[in-house]
Design a protein around this motif. Sequence first.
Motif, PDB file in Angstrom:
ATOM      1  N   LEU A  56       1.064  -1.186  -0.075  1.00 31.72           N
ATOM      2  CA  LEU A  56       0.018  -0.155  -0.352  1.00 31.72           C
ATOM      3  C   LEU A  56       1.503   1.064   0.368  1.00 31.72           C
ATOM      4  O   LEU A  56       0.564   1.924  -0.137  1.00 31.72           O
ATOM      5  CB  LEU A  56      -0.764   0.064   0.663  1.00 31.72           C
ATOM      6  CG  LEU A  56      -2.429  -0.850   0.754  1.00 31.72           C
ATOM      7  CD1 LEU A  56      -3.245  -1.055   2.113  1.00 31.72           C
ATOM      8  CD2 LEU A  56      -3.050  -0.236   0.125  1.00 31.72           C
ATOM      9  N   PHE A  57       2.328   1.447   1.134  1.00 29.27           N
ATOM     10  CA  PHE A  57       2.611   2.462   0.829  1.00 29.27           C
ATOM     11  C   PHE A  57       3.497   2.647  -0.866  1.00 29.27           C
ATOM     12  O   PHE A  57       3.497   3.854  -1.363  1.00 29.27           O
ATOM     13  CB  PHE A  57       3.816   2.488   1.878  1.00 29.27           C
ATOM     14  CG  PHE A  57       4.181   3.848   1.695  1.00 29.27           C
ATOM     15  CD1 PHE A  57       4.464   4.922   2.943  1.00 29.27           C
ATOM     16  CD2 PHE A  57       6.366   3.475   1.488  1.00 29.27           C
ATOM     17  CE1 PHE A  57       5.296   6.021   2.349  1.00 29.27           C
ATOM     18  CE2 PHE A  57       7.052   5.284   1.862  1.00 29.27           C
ATOM     19  CZ  PHE A  57       6.440   5.634   2.078  1.00 29.27           C
ATOM     20  N   SER A  58       3.763   1.465  -1.900  1.00 29.32           N
ATOM     21  CA  SER A  58       4.615   1.523  -2.652  1.00 29.32           C
ATOM     22  C   SER A  58       3.356   2.544  -4.164  1.00 29.32           C
ATOM     23  O   SER A  58       3.736   3.065  -4.445  1.00 29.32           O
ATOM     24  CB  SER A  58       5.377   0.558  -2.901  1.00 29.32           C
ATOM     25  OG  SER A  58       4.355  -0.093  -3.345  1.00 29.32           O
ATOM     26  N   GLY A  59       2.144   1.451  -3.007  1.00 31.04           N
ATOM     27  CA  GLY A  59       0.953   2.380  -4.387  1.00 31.04           C
ATOM     28  C   GLY A  59       0.790   3.765  -3.883  1.00 31.04           C
ATOM     29  O   GLY A  59       0.140   4.563  -4.982  1.00 31.04           O
ATOM     30  N   GLN A  60       1.152   3.895  -2.820  1.00 34.33           N
ATOM     31  CA  GLN A  60       0.698   5.541  -2.266  1.00 34.33           C
ATOM     32  C   GLN A  60       1.685   6.051  -3.365  1.00 34.33           C
ATOM     33  O   GLN A  60       1.001   7.734  -3.365  1.00 34.33           O
ATOM     34  CB  GLN A  60       0.675   5.850  -0.781  1.00 34.33           C
ATOM     35  CG  GLN A  60       0.300   7.423  -0.339  1.00 34.33           C
ATOM     36  CD  GLN A  60       0.042   7.473   1.338  1.00 34.33           C
ATOM     37  OE1 GLN A  60       0.922   6.270   1.879  1.00 34.33           O
ATOM     38  NE2 GLN A  60      -0.750   8.227   1.393  1.00 34.33           N
ATOM     39  N   LEU A  61       2.756   5.995  -2.708  1.00 38.59           N
ATOM     40  CA  LEU A  61       4.199   6.673  -3.751  1.00 38.59           C
ATOM     41  C   LEU A  61       4.249   6.911  -4.672  1.00 38.59           C
ATOM     42  O   LEU A  61       3.987   7.715  -5.327  1.00 38.59           O
ATOM     43  CB  LEU A  61       5.933   6.113  -2.773  1.00 38.59           C
ATOM     44  CG  LEU A  61       5.609   6.257  -2.350  1.00 38.59           C
ATOM     45  CD1 LEU A  61       6.996   6.013  -1.950  1.00 38.59           C
ATOM     46  CD2 LEU A  61       5.718   7.461  -1.009  1.00 38.59           C
ATOM     47  N   ARG A  62       3.624   5.909  -5.684  1.00 40.07           N
ATOM     48  CA  ARG A  62       3.440   5.635  -6.984  1.00 40.07           C
ATOM     49  C   ARG A  62       1.966   6.929  -7.152  1.00 40.07           C
ATOM     50  O   ARG A  62       2.045   7.324  -8.591  1.00 40.07           O
ATOM     51  CB  ARG A  62       3.015   4.119  -7.858  1.00 40.07           C
ATOM     52  CG  ARG A  62       4.263   2.949  -7.634  1.00 40.07           C
ATOM     53  CD  ARG A  62       3.794   1.889  -8.074  1.00 40.07           C
ATOM     54  NE  ARG A  62       3.138   1.775  -9.559  1.00 40.07           N
ATOM     55  CZ  ARG A  62       2.684   1.068  -9.406  1.00 40.07           C
ATOM     56  NH1 ARG A  62       1.786   0.337  -9.407  1.00 40.07           N
ATOM     57  NH2 ARG A  62       1.853   1.588 -11.104  1.00 40.07           N
ATOM     58  N   ALA A  63       0.133   6.649  -7.372  1.00 39.13           N
ATOM     59  CA  ALA A  63       0.270   7.497  -7.645  1.00 39.13           C
ATOM     60  C   ALA A  63      -0.190   9.504  -7.002  1.00 39.13           C
ATOM     61  O   ALA A  63       0.488   9.739  -7.405  1.00 39.13           O
ATOM     62  CB  ALA A  63      -1.741   7.186  -6.154  1.00 39.13           C
ATOM     63  N   LEU A  64       0.972   9.380  -5.714  1.00 41.36           N
ATOM     64  CA  LEU A  64       1.498  11.170  -5.041  1.00 41.36           C
ATOM     65  C   LEU A  64       2.182  11.033  -6.541  1.00 41.36           C
ATOM     66  O   LEU A  64       2.236  12.657  -6.827  1.00 41.36           O
ATOM     67  CB  LEU A  64       2.386  10.585  -4.114  1.00 41.36           C
ATOM     68  CG  LEU A  64       1.098  11.204  -2.755  1.00 41.36           C
ATOM     69  CD1 LEU A  64       2.313  10.575  -1.750  1.00 41.36           C
ATOM     70  CD2 LEU A  64       0.754  12.302  -3.124  1.00 41.36           C
ATOM     71  N   HIS A  65       3.258  10.284  -6.648  1.00 41.66           N
ATOM     72  CA  HIS A  65       4.155  10.775  -8.678  1.00 41.66           C
ATOM     73  C   HIS A  65       3.389  11.270  -9.598  1.00 41.66           C
ATOM     74  O   HIS A  65       3.882  11.837  -9.602  1.00 41.66           O
ATOM     75  CB  HIS A  65       5.225   9.152  -8.427  1.00 41.66           C
ATOM     76  CG  HIS A  65       5.827   9.151  -9.566  1.00 41.66           C
ATOM     77  ND1 HIS A  65       6.990  11.011  -9.399  1.00 41.66           N
ATOM     78  CD2 HIS A  65       6.182   8.686 -11.210  1.00 41.66           C
ATOM     79  CE1 HIS A  65       8.187  10.574 -10.373  1.00 41.66           C
ATOM     80  NE2 HIS A  65       7.275   9.615 -11.553  1.00 41.66           N
ATOM     81  N   ARG A  66       2.378  10.036  -9.488  1.00 40.09           N
ATOM     82  CA  ARG A  66       1.604  10.371 -10.728  1.00 40.09           C
ATOM     83  C   ARG A  66       0.834  11.468 -11.019  1.00 40.09           C
ATOM     84  O   ARG A  66       0.876  12.733 -11.203  1.00 40.09           O
ATOM     85  CB  ARG A  66       0.882   9.341 -10.984  1.00 40.09           C
ATOM     86  CG  ARG A  66       0.498   8.688 -12.759  1.00 40.09           C
ATOM     87  CD  ARG A  66      -0.511   7.806 -12.328  1.00 40.09           C
ATOM     88  NE  ARG A  66       0.239   6.152 -12.261  1.00 40.09           N
ATOM     89  CZ  ARG A  66      -0.333   5.844 -11.071  1.00 40.09           C
ATOM     90  NH1 ARG A  66      -1.232   6.101 -10.679  1.00 40.09           N
ATOM     91  NH2 ARG A  66       0.187   4.564 -10.711  1.00 40.09           N
ATOM     92  N   GLN A  67       0.368  12.074  -9.620  1.00 37.89           N
ATOM     93  CA  GLN A  67      -0.590  13.320  -9.692  1.00 37.89           C
ATOM     94  C   GLN A  67       0.888  14.449  -9.631  1.00 37.89           C
ATOM     95  O   GLN A  67       0.406  15.226  -9.886  1.00 37.89           O
ATOM     96  CB  GLN A  67      -0.925  13.128  -7.922  1.00 37.89           C
ATOM     97  CG  GLN A  67      -2.258  14.187  -7.548  1.00 37.89           C
ATOM     98  CD  GLN A  67      -2.099  14.322  -6.092  1.00 37.89           C
ATOM     99  OE1 GLN A  67      -2.517  13.371  -5.608  1.00 37.89           O
ATOM    100  NE2 GLN A  67      -2.892  15.396  -5.943  1.00 37.89           N
ATOM    101  N   TRP A  68       1.408  14.734  -8.525  1.00 36.36           N
ATOM    102  CA  TRP A  68       2.890  15.411  -9.316  1.00 36.36           C
ATOM    103  C   TRP A  68       3.002  15.918 -10.516  1.00 36.36           C
ATOM    104  O   TRP A  68       3.076  16.283 -10.937  1.00 36.36           O
ATOM    105  CB  TRP A  68       4.479  15.232  -8.075  1.00 36.36           C
ATOM    106  CG  TRP A  68       3.930  15.221  -6.442  1.00 36.36           C
ATOM    107  CD1 TRP A  68       2.303  15.920  -6.192  1.00 36.36           C
ATOM    108  CD2 TRP A  68       4.605  14.799  -5.380  1.00 36.36           C
ATOM    109  NE1 TRP A  68       2.737  16.014  -5.093  1.00 36.36           N
ATOM    110  CE2 TRP A  68       4.010  15.058  -4.242  1.00 36.36           C
ATOM    111  CE3 TRP A  68       5.195  14.140  -5.526  1.00 36.36           C
ATOM    112  CZ2 TRP A  68       4.124  14.328  -3.297  1.00 36.36           C
ATOM    113  CZ3 TRP A  68       5.787  13.427  -4.872  1.00 36.36           C
ATOM    114  CH2 TRP A  68       4.850  13.859  -3.129  1.00 36.36           C
ATOM    115  N   ARG A  69       3.002  14.593 -10.842  1.00 37.18           N
ATOM    116  CA  ARG A  69       3.753  14.677 -12.238  1.00 37.18           C
ATOM    117  C   ARG A  69       2.844  15.107 -13.151  1.00 37.18           C
ATOM    118  O   ARG A  69       3.076  16.604 -14.204  1.00 37.18           O
ATOM    119  CB  ARG A  69       4.158  13.077 -13.152  1.00 37.18           C
ATOM    120  CG  ARG A  69       4.543  13.080 -14.636  1.00 37.18           C
ATOM    121  CD  ARG A  69       5.449  12.118 -14.990  1.00 37.18           C
ATOM    122  NE  ARG A  69       4.294  11.279 -15.185  1.00 37.18           N
ATOM    123  CZ  ARG A  69       3.975   9.849 -15.262  1.00 37.18           C
ATOM    124  NH1 ARG A  69       5.456   9.147 -14.865  1.00 37.18           N
ATOM    125  NH2 ARG A  69       2.719   9.173 -14.940  1.00 37.18           N
TER     126      ARG A  69
END
Length: 74
Positions: A56-69
């Motif tokens: 879940l933490f890695s999924g959250q980081l990926r989602a945040l990265h996508r959102q920031w990008r």
Amino acid sequence: MRRFPFSYDPMYWGAVFPLGMYAASTLRMMQAMELGFLHPLPQVMFGVGLTAWVLLFSGQLRALHRQWRTAGAG
């Protein structure tokens, strides 16, 4: 996996807490009641909880990265 892709949802964090609490409470019960045969159960549940937390933490980081990008591109 392709038919039902896993996507991050913050609501999944609600499942991680009970996994950890089940492991901790089983460990304490095992110690208090001297039920040695339960010894593998808290270890397995700790592993399951830790795996869920990491996923879940890695999924959250990926989602945040996508959102920031996407926010930076717009």
